[in-house]
Write a protein that holds these residues in place. Structure first.
Motif, PDB file in Angstrom:
ATOM      1  N   UNK A 179      -4.168  -1.527  12.145  1.00 53.48           N
ATOM      2  CA  UNK A 179      -4.695  -1.337  10.785  1.00 53.48           C
ATOM      3  C   UNK A 179      -3.543  -1.029   9.830  1.00 53.48           C
ATOM      4  N   UNK A 180      -3.481  -1.725   8.721  1.00 53.97           N
ATOM      5  CA  UNK A 180      -2.408  -1.523   7.747  1.00 53.97           C
ATOM      6  C   UNK A 180      -2.904  -0.651   6.599  1.00 53.97           C
ATOM      7  N   UNK A 181      -1.956  -0.147   5.826  1.00 55.14           N
ATOM      8  CA  UNK A 181      -2.302   0.633   4.639  1.00 55.14           C
ATOM      9  C   UNK A 181      -2.960  -0.299   3.628  1.00 55.14           C
ATOM     10  N   UNK A 182      -4.122   0.075   3.127  1.00 53.21           N
ATOM     11  CA  UNK A 182      -4.882  -0.794   2.226  1.00 53.21           C
ATOM     12  C   UNK A 182      -4.297  -0.775   0.817  1.00 53.21           C
ATOM     13  N   UNK A 212       2.960  11.760   9.211  1.00 50.83           N
ATOM     14  CA  UNK A 212       2.872  11.519  10.654  1.00 50.83           C
ATOM     15  C   UNK A 212       3.122  10.030  10.840  1.00 50.83           C
ATOM     16  N   UNK A 213       4.081   9.629  11.665  1.00 51.23           N
ATOM     17  CA  UNK A 213       4.538   8.240  11.674  1.00 51.23           C
ATOM     18  C   UNK A 213       3.494   7.247  12.173  1.00 51.23           C
ATOM     19  N   UNK A 214       3.638   6.022  11.691  1.00 49.64           N
ATOM     20  CA  UNK A 214       2.760   4.944  12.147  1.00 49.64           C
ATOM     21  C   UNK A 214       3.126   4.500  13.555  1.00 49.64           C
ATOM     22  N   UNK A 215       4.394   4.696  13.915  1.00 49.15           N
ATOM     23  CA  UNK A 215       4.878   4.272  15.231  1.00 49.15           C
ATOM     24  C   UNK A 215       4.974   5.462  16.182  1.00 49.15           C
ATOM     25  N   UNK A 264      -6.464   9.085  14.732  1.00 55.00           N
ATOM     26  CA  UNK A 264      -6.780   7.661  14.801  1.00 55.00           C
ATOM     27  C   UNK A 264      -5.829   6.895  13.882  1.00 55.00           C
ATOM     28  N   UNK A 265      -5.780   5.579  14.058  1.00 60.80           N
ATOM     29  CA  UNK A 265      -4.923   4.778  13.192  1.00 60.80           C
ATOM     30  C   UNK A 265      -5.398   4.850  11.744  1.00 60.80           C
ATOM     31  N   UNK A 266      -6.714   4.941  11.560  1.00 58.06           N
ATOM     32  CA  UNK A 266      -7.253   5.054  10.198  1.00 58.06           C
ATOM     33  C   UNK A 266      -6.781   6.343   9.539  1.00 58.06           C
ATOM     34  N   UNK A 267      -6.710   7.426  10.300  1.00 56.37           N
ATOM     35  CA  UNK A 267      -6.229   8.696   9.754  1.00 56.37           C
ATOM     36  C   UNK A 267      -4.736   8.629   9.449  1.00 56.37           C
ATOM     37  N   UNK A 268      -4.000   7.931  10.293  1.00 56.00           N
ATOM     38  CA  UNK A 268      -2.558   7.803  10.077  1.00 56.00           C
ATOM     39  C   UNK A 268      -2.268   7.004   8.808  1.00 56.00           C
ATOM     40  N   UNK A 269      -3.089   5.987   8.528  1.00 60.16           N
ATOM     41  CA  UNK A 269      -2.876   5.145   7.349  1.00 60.16           C
ATOM     42  C   UNK A 269      -3.658   5.631   6.130  1.00 60.16           C
ATOM     43  N   UNK A 270      -4.271   6.801   6.214  1.00 56.06           N
ATOM     44  CA  UNK A 270      -5.022   7.361   5.088  1.00 56.06           C
ATOM     45  C   UNK A 270      -4.054   7.910   4.039  1.00 56.06           C
TER      46      UNK A 270
END
Length: 238
Positions: free
Chosen positions: A1-4, A46-49, A62-68
Motif C-alpha cells: 500500500x502506498x501513501x495516498x 516509523x519506516x515503511x521498510x 499495519x501497512x495502512x497505519x504506517x502510511x497514515x
C-alpha cells in the motif's frame, strides 16, 4: 500500500509547505524557463521498510497505519537524510514532538482577529499585461493575469479563471498546484515570476481590448478553500 494523494495533501497543508525541522519552505520559485523545484519529502516516522531507521516501531502496525498521515512528517531533503542517519536522536517520540510543535507553529501564524482569513486576504489576482512568450523577455505583450501571494506561506490548488465579459466567449481556467509567496504572471497556461524590470507599458503597443475579468480559487495552509470574485470579494468555499 502506498501513501495516498489525499494523505500527501494533508501532510503538505498541515506543514504549511515547510520543513518541520528547519522551517524552510520546501519549494523554490520558478524561473522564466523552468517550473518550481520541490525539495520537500514525506518522511515516515516509523519506516515503511523493515530495514529502515526506527524499525522496531513497526511491531504491531499495519501497512495502512504506517502510511497514515499521523506517521508522516514533511521534511526538506537535508533534514530527511539527517533524521534517517541519526535515529538514536530522532526517535519516534522525538519526531512526533517535532511534528506537533511545527503544526502548532504553522497554525499560530494565522492567529489574528479573523484567523481563518488572514492568509487568504493576502492572495489576489487581476488582469494584467504579460509576455506572450515567457521564455523570451523581448516577446510582445499580451493580456494575462497577475497572481499576488503577499502572505509568508504558499497556497495550493490555485485556479485562475478568465471569465469572459461577453457571454458567448469561452471560459479559460489555469490550475497551479502551488503558488509560493510573491508576484506571478499567467500567460496562456504558463506561469512565471514577475520580472524585476519595469512593467510593460500598454501604450507602447497596439493592445487588443481586454475581453475578460479574473476570478480566483485557492486553498490556504489551513486547508480552507477560498474564492475571490471579479470584484475582489473574498468568500469561504464550503
Amino acid at each position: 500500500m502506498a501513501v495516498s494523494g489525499r494523505t500527501r495533501k494533508i501532510i503538505w497543508v498541515e506543514s504549511g509547505g515547510r520543513c518541520a525541522i528547519c522551517h524552510r519552505q520546501v519549494l523554490t520559485p520558478a524561473t522564466e524557463t523552468d517550473d518550481p523545484s520541490i525539495f520537500g519529502e514525506e518522511a515516515h516516522i516509523v519506516p515503511a521498510s523493515p530495514g529502515g531507521p526506527r524499525a522496531a516501531g513497526r511491531l504491531g502496525m499495519t501497512q495502512a497505519q504506517i502510511d497514515h498521515h499521523s506517521n508522516l512528517i514533511l521534511l526538506c531533503s537535508p533534514c530527511h537524510k539527517r533524521v534517517d542517519d541519526q535515529p538514536n536522536h530522532f526517535t519516534i517520540e522525538e519526531l512526533h514532538r517535532i511534528k506537533r510543535a511545527h503544526r502548532e507553529w504553522i497554525a499560530s501564524l494565522g492567529e489574528q482577529e479573523r484567523p481563518p482569513a488572514r492568509q487568504a486576504e493576502k492572495v489576489t489576482a487581476w488582469p494584467s499585461i504579460v509576455l506572450s512568450d515567457p521564455a523570451d523577455p523581448n516577446s510582445a505583450p499580451a493580456w494575462g493575469a497577475t497572481i499576488r501571494n503577499a502572505s509568508e506561506l504558499p497556497v495550493y490548488q490555485v485556479h485562475v479563471e478568465f471569465v469572459p465579459i461577453e457571454r458567448w466567449r469561452g471560459l479559460l481556467a489555469v490550475v497551479i498546484e502551488v503558488v509560493p509567496p510573491g508576484d506571478w504572471l499567467v500567460s496562456g497556461r504558463k506561469v512565471y515570476p514577475k520580472p524585476d524590470r519595469a512593467a510593460l507599458r500598454p501604450d507602447t503597443w497596439e493592445m487588443p481590448e481586454r475581453t475578460y475579468v479574473t476570478e480566483l480559487r485557492f486553498t490556504d495552509t489551513n486547508g480552507q478553500t477560498w474564492h475571490r470574485d471579479r470584484r475582489g470579494v473574498l468568500a469561504e468555499v464550503p
